[in-house]
Design a protein around this motif. Structure first.
Motif, PDB file in Angstrom:
ATOM      1  N   ASN A   1       0.828  -1.215   0.000  1.00  0.00           N
ATOM      2  CA  ASN A   1       0.000   0.000   0.000  1.00  0.00           C
ATOM      3  C   ASN A   1       0.851   1.249   0.000  1.00  0.00           C
ATOM      4  O   ASN A   1       0.540   2.230  -0.674  1.00  0.00           O
ATOM      5  N   ASN A   2       1.928   1.204   0.745  1.00  0.00           N
ATOM      6  CA  ASN A   2       2.829   2.356   0.757  1.00  0.00           C
ATOM      7  C   ASN A   2       3.381   2.613  -0.633  1.00  0.00           C
ATOM      8  O   ASN A   2       3.450   3.771  -1.088  1.00  0.00           O
ATOM      9  N   TYR A   3       3.736   1.540  -1.268  1.00  0.00           N
ATOM     10  CA  TYR A   3       4.269   1.655  -2.629  1.00  0.00           C
ATOM     11  C   TYR A   3       3.224   2.265  -3.547  1.00  0.00           C
ATOM     12  O   TYR A   3       3.490   3.190  -4.316  1.00  0.00           O
ATOM     13  N   LEU A   4       1.996   1.770  -3.422  1.00  0.00           N
ATOM     14  CA  LEU A   4       0.918   2.288  -4.259  1.00  0.00           C
ATOM     15  C   LEU A   4       0.717   3.778  -4.015  1.00  0.00           C
ATOM     16  O   LEU A   4       0.474   4.551  -4.949  1.00  0.00           O
ATOM     17  N   GLU A   5       0.865   4.139  -2.769  1.00  0.00           N
ATOM     18  CA  GLU A   5       0.664   5.557  -2.445  1.00  0.00           C
ATOM     19  C   GLU A   5       1.742   6.408  -3.106  1.00  0.00           C
ATOM     20  O   GLU A   5       1.450   7.473  -3.666  1.00  0.00           O
ATOM     21  N   GLU A   6       2.944   5.928  -3.043  1.00  0.00           N
ATOM     22  CA  GLU A   6       4.050   6.655  -3.683  1.00  0.00           C
ATOM     23  C   GLU A   6       3.759   6.863  -5.166  1.00  0.00           C
ATOM     24  O   GLU A   6       3.923   7.966  -5.702  1.00  0.00           O
ATOM     25  N   VAL A   7       3.328   5.775  -5.784  1.00  0.00           N
ATOM     26  CA  VAL A   7       3.039   5.845  -7.210  1.00  0.00           C
ATOM     27  C   VAL A   7       1.906   6.837  -7.450  1.00  0.00           C
ATOM     28  O   VAL A   7       1.941   7.651  -8.380  1.00  0.00           O
ATOM     29  N   GLU A   8       0.939   6.777  -6.570  1.00  0.00           N
ATOM     30  CA  GLU A   8      -0.219   7.663  -6.717  1.00  0.00           C
ATOM     31  C   GLU A   8       0.219   9.123  -6.646  1.00  0.00           C
ATOM     32  O   GLU A   8      -0.284   9.980  -7.378  1.00  0.00           O
ATOM     33  N   ILE A   9       1.175   9.388  -5.761  1.00  0.00           N
ATOM     34  CA  ILE A   9       1.660  10.775  -5.641  1.00  0.00           C
ATOM     35  C   ILE A   9       2.300  11.223  -6.953  1.00  0.00           C
ATOM     36  O   ILE A   9       2.050  12.333  -7.442  1.00  0.00           O
ATOM     37  N   LEU A  10       3.064  10.328  -7.540  1.00  0.00           N
ATOM     38  CA  LEU A  10       3.701  10.665  -8.820  1.00  0.00           C
ATOM     39  C   LEU A  10       2.631  10.971  -9.865  1.00  0.00           C
ATOM     40  O   LEU A  10       2.709  11.966 -10.603  1.00  0.00           O
ATOM     41  N   ILE A  11       1.626  10.117  -9.909  1.00  0.00           N
ATOM     42  CA  ILE A  11       0.560  10.301 -10.899  1.00  0.00           C
ATOM     43  C   ILE A  11      -0.161  11.619 -10.652  1.00  0.00           C
ATOM     44  O   ILE A  11      -0.419  12.406 -11.577  1.00  0.00           O
TER      45      ILE A  11
END
Lengths: 364, 398
Positions: free
Chosen positions: A115-125
């Protein structure tokens, strides 16, 4: 899916009108029935196909929309899929970023990590969508892509495989449904024909026989009901059998009927087992030659006999094995100095086991 | 792992390697224990013979006085065992067994008589079983009946009777590492060196050609012999050395204590040194440089081993030697342990149902056994197996 409700056009009330006029050449669908609108993911300005052909056929050109001026290429123009251009853009961005950040949950130790990883990616997006820190974000993405090229390509291949599986499954389901439909039709047809035949038979009976008309009608109806119920039962039985077979199918690929088409969610993918290494009976222990270099060929008068004599070679006797053993035995223990190494030990042993054995053997 | 480390894991190194002192003390202990055993056995036999009617006190008195038995000394035992080792070799040759069977059989006897005395078990009785075991360990098996047929007046029972005794005496280890195959390996390398294809041990920088030249220049073993000039001559020299060394390994190495005191490579190297010292030291140079401390240590050991080999009893004993052995055998006749004379009977007694000597079992026991066997057969055929044993009712908790 990500449609914004109520967003049909820029100006509510004049819905559809804006859709049908090319903002560049101002021609409308009214004039050209086959008008298609294209967009370019560079700036997402919409224009009609003929405009694209006209402006960009001769190579890259600036966007004709006032105030944009980005250089666009014809190749990249494509049909707009979603109505809202902002969402279209977001989808594009997501697709691009997710192609790079395609880690899977199995790769993470815990769900929280994932989930943390997904959040990071989401921030980039999010940054890309809202055009904040675009340059930095792009740099990050490029760096990640460069660093993890192999994982990215592996996961891509995995996803591709999965999608193929899913397509095959869907295809199989469709095929099943088609077959079932054909069967149903056939059944219906049979039933209809039977009913008609029954009617005809009834009329014939009524015309030819001299008995009670009511009794004859009742008799024939009864026979028909009996036949149809038997048939229904038979069909039921068949269907049940089919279902049973479908549930037995371990992959569920052929699950066609609605009842058996359920899938267990969250099944873990079978991990491809690692290729086993060749079995090493010595557990990694290798013989080091301390005193000699083993050679492939040794001269010895009777080894030559063994090498050529078919009586020996046919059985698979390997002279090399003999040589290895002879060389090993020639030097295994050359550096073992019994007097030095065992001097202390033997005293202890002798007063222990050996003498005990001797005492026992010598007579109680 | 290096070769030495692997050798250190062998039973020959772990259980059957001794220093000269421990070997001597082991033998004297064995002798002592055997003498005690013999004396007490003879005494009890005599007391028995004197009649069961004798009073208890008288018996006890007689026991305390040790009888005058002239027992074998350690040295006599050694000679006797050595003599029977020779006999074993003769027998193995007579049966056309290969050298390794013979060598293993001789080593079995030698190992067995480290912890057992000829006064307890006569070597003549142990010899057949040692050879028989050796045929098995060395992959040269022949059936027991065929084997027994090769011996005069010997039944299969007599051959097999001391099998457990021997196994026990060998401490259940049958592996014997011989220097013979190692010698072949060494000669394979020597020949390779002579033909300019040999390589020195890892760590020594010399080309095959250099080694070949050096080898040609090795001085002859005896001063009056001509110096070899070509690799061909070197090869013929190697051939003759090979034959002589092999003969030493076949006889002196087996009859002496070399197997107990040295490792197989050391034994064949010393045989090589005995036969052709210049060639052997040239060969050692290609293995261990002269300057290394290991070399001097090895040379000391090899010299000691050479002495052991040289001092070994002759493989062709003269008349005197034979006469001495006959004398020891006669002496042994008087001092044998009377309890251990009947090996066949002892073997029978150790087995199940051995109690009754005439071989006929008690009829009751036979019947009972038969019944049991039938029952178990029946139960075995039953699909659900035998009934569960009845468990005593557990006490209910209060």
């Amino acid at each position: 899916m990500s449609r914004v409700p109520g967003k049909k056009g820029p100006v509510p009330g004049r819905a559809g009108e804006d859709d049908d006029i090319c903002p560049v050449c101002k021609s409308s669908r009214y004039l050209n029935q086959n008008m298609k609108f294209l967009i370019n993911p560079e700036c997402y300005h919409k224009m009609c196909e003929s405009c694209v052909d006209r402006i960009f056929s001769s190579g890259p050109a600036p966007c004709p929309v006032a105030g944009c001026g980005r250089t666009l290429r014809k190749q990249r123009f494509r049909k707009q899929i979603l109505q809202d251009i902002r969402i279209e853009r977001e989808v594009d961005i997501r697709r691009r970023v997710n192609a790079v950040f395609n880690r899977r949950q199995e790769e993470f130790e815990t769900l929280r990590d994932y989930n943390n990883y997904l959040e990071e990616v989401e921030i980039l997006i999010f940054n890309l969508i809202n055009k904040t820190d675009v340059e930095e974000t792009e740099k990050k993405i490029a760096a990640y892509a460069a660093d993890h090229r192999s994982t990215i390509s592996r996961n891509k291949a995995l996803a591709h495989e999965e999608s193929i599986n899913i397509t095959a499954e869907a295809e199989a389901q469709r095929e099943q449904a088609r077959i079932r439909r054909a069967e149903d039709l056939q059944e219906e047809e049979d039933e209809r024909r039977e009913r008609e035949e029954g009617k005809r038979a009834l009329v014939e009976r009524l015309a030819n026989s001299k008995g009670n008309a009511d009794a004859i009608v009742q008799e024939i109806e009864r026979a028909q009901v009996k036949r149809s119920s038997a048939k229904g039962e038979k069909a039921n039985l068949e269907r049940r059998k089919e279902n049973a077979m479908a549930t037995q199918d371990p992959f569920g690929v052929t699950n066609g009927s609605a009842g058996a088409g359920f899938k267990i969610a969250g099944l873990k993918k079978v991990v491809e087992p690692e290729i086993e290494k060749d079995y090493d009976p010595y557990g990694g222990t290798a013989l080091e030659h301390e005193y000699y270099v083993f050679q492939d060929q040794y001269e010895h008068s009777w080894l030559d006999k063994a090498r050529t004599n078919p009586e020996i070679t046919t059985g698979g006797y390997d002279v090399g094995e003999y040589c290895a053993r002879a060389m090993f035995e020639a030097f295994a223990g050359l550096g073992c100095f019994i007097e030095d190494e065992l001097g202390a030990r033997n005293v202890a042993v002798d007063s222990g086991t050996a003498t005990a054995a001797a005492a026992m053997a010598a007579g109680r | 792992m290096t070769e030495d480390e692997i050798y250190r894991t062998s039973t020959q190194y772990r259980l059957w390697s001794f220093t000269p002192q421990t070997l001597a003390s082991l033998r004297s202990t064995t002798n002592q224990l055997a003498v005690e055993g013999v004396k007490s056995a003879i005494q009890s036999k005599r007391a028995e013979a004197r009649g069961e009617g004798g009073e208890n006190g008288e018996r006890a008195n007689a026991r305390s006085v040790s009888p005058e038995v002239d027992c074998l000394t350690v040295e006599e035992e050694q000679r006797l065992v050595g003599y029977y080792c020779l006999k074993t070799m003769e027998f193995a040759n007579f049966c056309d067994f290969p050298t390794n069977v013979m060598a293993t059989a001789v080593q079995y006897l030698k190992r067995f008589y480290l912890s057992n005395s000829p006064m307890t078990y006569h070597p003549k009785e142990m010899m057949p079983i040692a050879v028989f075991f050796a045929t098995k360990t060395e992959n040269n098996y022949i059936s027991l009946s065929k084997f027994a047929a090769k011996l005069n007046n010997t039944t299969t029972e007599q051959v097999i009777a001391p099998e457990f005794l021997l196994t026990q005496g060998l401490r259940f280890t049958f592996d014997v590492r011989h220097p013979q195959r190692g010698l072949e390996g060494g000669f394979m390398e020597l020949l390779a060196l002579a033909s300019g294809k040999g390589q020195p041990a890892p760590g020594i920088e010399k080309s095959s050609m250099e080694l070949q030249d050096e080898m040609v220049n090795v001085p002859p073993a005896e001063a009056n012999k001509p110096q070899a000039r070509t690799p061909g001559e070197v090869k013929s020299r190697i051939g003759s050395v090979h034959d002589k060394a092999k003969e030493i390994l076949k006889t002196a190495a087996l009859l002496s204590d070399a197997y107990f005191l040295y490792t197989p490579p050391q034994i064949w190297m010393s045989a090589l040194l005995l036969v052709d010292e210049p060639l052997a030291s040239f060969y050692l140079d290609t293995k261990i440089p002269k300057s290394s401390p290991m070399r001097s240590k090895l040379m000391i050991t090899l010299r000691a081993c050479m002495e052991t080999l040289q001092s070994s009893p002759s493989a062709r004993p003269g008349k005197d030697e034979r006469a001495a052995c006959t004398r020891i055998d006669k002496k042994l006749y008087k001092c044998r342990n009377p309890d251990k004379l009947d090996l066949v009977g002892m073997n029978q007694a150790q087995k199940r149902d051995g109690e009754s000597k005439d071989g006929a079992l008690d009829e009751k026991i036979v019947k009972k056994r038969k019944l049991e066997r039938e029952n178990s057969m029946k139960e075995g055929e039953d699909v659900f197996g035998p009934p569960l044993p009845k468990v005593a009712n557990k006490q209910e908790p209060p």
